[in-house]
Design a protein around this motif. Sequence first.
Motif, PDB file in Angstrom:
ATOM      1  N   GLN A   1       0.822  -1.209   0.000  1.00 41.96           N
ATOM      2  CA  GLN A   1       0.000   0.000   0.000  1.00 41.96           C
ATOM      3  C   GLN A   1       0.861   1.266   0.000  1.00 41.96           C
ATOM      4  OE1 GLN A   1      -3.316  -0.801  -0.162  1.00 41.96           O
ATOM      5  NE2 GLN A   1      -2.597  -2.923   0.022  1.00 41.96           N
TER       6      GLN A   1
ATOM      7  N   ALA B   1       2.788   2.833  -2.125  1.00 43.11           N
ATOM      8  CA  ALA B   1       2.781   3.770  -3.250  1.00 43.11           C
ATOM      9  C   ALA B   1       1.629   4.768  -3.142  1.00 43.11           C
ATOM     10  CB  ALA B   1       2.716   3.008  -4.568  1.00 43.11           C
ATOM     11  N   TRP B   2       0.391   4.268  -2.962  1.00 39.57           N
ATOM     12  CA  TRP B   2      -0.743   5.191  -2.943  1.00 39.57           C
ATOM     13  C   TRP B   2      -0.783   6.010  -1.660  1.00 39.57           C
ATOM     14  CZ3 TRP B   2      -4.553   5.362   0.697  1.00 39.57           C
ATOM     15  CH2 TRP B   2      -4.793   4.236   1.472  1.00 39.57           C
TER      16      TRP B   2
ATOM     17  N   ALA C   1       1.685   8.742  -2.275  1.00 44.16           N
ATOM     18  CA  ALA C   1       1.164   9.695  -3.259  1.00 44.16           C
ATOM     19  C   ALA C   1       0.073  10.578  -2.675  1.00 44.16           C
ATOM     20  CB  ALA C   1       0.634   8.935  -4.479  1.00 44.16           C
ATOM     21  N   SER C   2      -0.705  10.037  -1.738  1.00 44.01           N
ATOM     22  CA  SER C   2      -1.804  10.812  -1.142  1.00 44.01           C
ATOM     23  C   SER C   2      -1.323  11.790  -0.082  1.00 44.01           C
ATOM     24  CB  SER C   2      -2.841   9.860  -0.531  1.00 44.01           C
ATOM     25  OG  SER C   2      -2.280   9.143   0.558  1.00 44.01           O
TER      26      SER C   2
ATOM     27  N   SER D   1      -7.990  -1.303   0.599  1.00 47.24           N
ATOM     28  CA  SER D   1      -8.607  -0.805  -0.631  1.00 47.24           C
ATOM     29  C   SER D   1      -9.805   0.081  -0.306  1.00 47.24           C
ATOM     30  CB  SER D   1      -9.046  -1.984  -1.514  1.00 47.24           C
ATOM     31  OG  SER D   1      -9.730  -1.533  -2.669  1.00 47.24           O
TER      32      SER D   1
ATOM     33  N   ARG E   1      -8.516   3.367   0.917  1.00 47.31           N
ATOM     34  CA  ARG E   1      -8.031   4.176  -0.207  1.00 47.31           C
ATOM     35  C   ARG E   1      -9.167   4.927  -0.897  1.00 47.31           C
ATOM     36  NH1 ARG E   1      -4.473   1.816  -5.324  1.00 47.31           N
ATOM     37  NH2 ARG E   1      -4.094   3.846  -6.343  1.00 47.31           N
ATOM     38  N   LYS E   2     -10.339   4.307  -0.957  1.00 45.83           N
ATOM     39  CA  LYS E   2     -11.478   4.946  -1.621  1.00 45.83           C
ATOM     40  C   LYS E   2     -12.048   6.100  -0.795  1.00 45.83           C
ATOM     41  CE  LYS E   2     -13.095   0.729  -3.980  1.00 45.83           C
ATOM     42  NZ  LYS E   2     -12.332  -0.321  -3.314  1.00 45.83           N
TER      43      LYS E   2
END
Length: 357
Positions: free
Chosen positions: A208, A210-211, A214-215, A246, A249-250
């Motif tokens: 997890q 990477a995202w 990035a966030s 997941s 992330r949403k």
Amino acid sequence: MDSLTIVLIVGCSLLGLLALILLVRYLSLQAELRTFREQLNEIRTTDREQPIKVASFGASSVELAREINLLVEELRTAANRSAEEERRVRTIMAGVSHDFRTPLTAADGYLQMVKEAVDGMLTEGATQNTKPATDGKTTAEDPCEDIAVRTQELTEIRDYLCIVSERMRYLKTLSDEFFEVTYLDAKKSLPLETVRFDIVLSEVMMGQYAWIEASGIEPRMSIPEEQLTVRADRHYLERILENLFSNVRKYAKSRIELTATKTTANPTGSDGTDAASDPAGEGQICFILRNDMDESITLDVDHIFEPFYRAKARSGPGTGLGLYVVKELADAMAFQIEGRAEGEMFEIRLTMPRGDI
């Protein structure tokens, strides 16, 4: 004593005897009905296969018991047939979903190859468009119309491929989640083993990174520096954690909090553990994942584990099966899972039986 008095005494005696007989008969019927009810309740709530027995030999009781036994046997046969048919259908569905996702995986791979080829052609075209011309001028100063048209067409093709690839990944995700549920339902039992939850969590967290990076979100973690073992299927435990992240992330806006605690249950539950949820007193591992949400998102925690449920005002891709799969996998491994919403914070609490060290 005159004859009238004798007649009255005899009549009263007969009436009293009749009333006593009726009372005994009534009490006997009540007892028989109570026995029937208790046996029926046992048949309904347990695996009892013995037929209903009667305490008396009255024709009506025997006939009633016989009819009830015939009905119970027919219902049991129908239930077994239905369960077997359901298992057969789910086995077929699991096989079909597996066959369905195999070509999706291949098609997605070919799409990526075509997209890379188009990207290479675009790079090559851009290089050719800036090569020096024979008169000393660059083609950028004296542009080639054919190369520009070709570049524009390739750009459009690449955009279309990106859309198709995105839809393909969505279908693959849907088929994967569908396969997990149907395959799990088709299996009669799920073998469990002792799994290092702390290691599995670390591995999933790495995926997890990477995202999260990035966030710009920095997770707040409270994980004890010791071995955390649970009784689980490693693959399904990974699947649960991946789906939970997941979901985060949403919905996550700016905060992610992770907490893992180890408890030792006792009969009184004085340590804060719910003894009713851990009757064996073997202890539990509690994992809590929290994130904040945008104020416009409305979440009904009573329905978050239902298939295809999505929060109101939520945009973006998603199958609506993520938390449903989590719930199914958790139930199969005797985990407890619940969701809570407090203000802008959403929390998933996963409670797992501890494994042997």
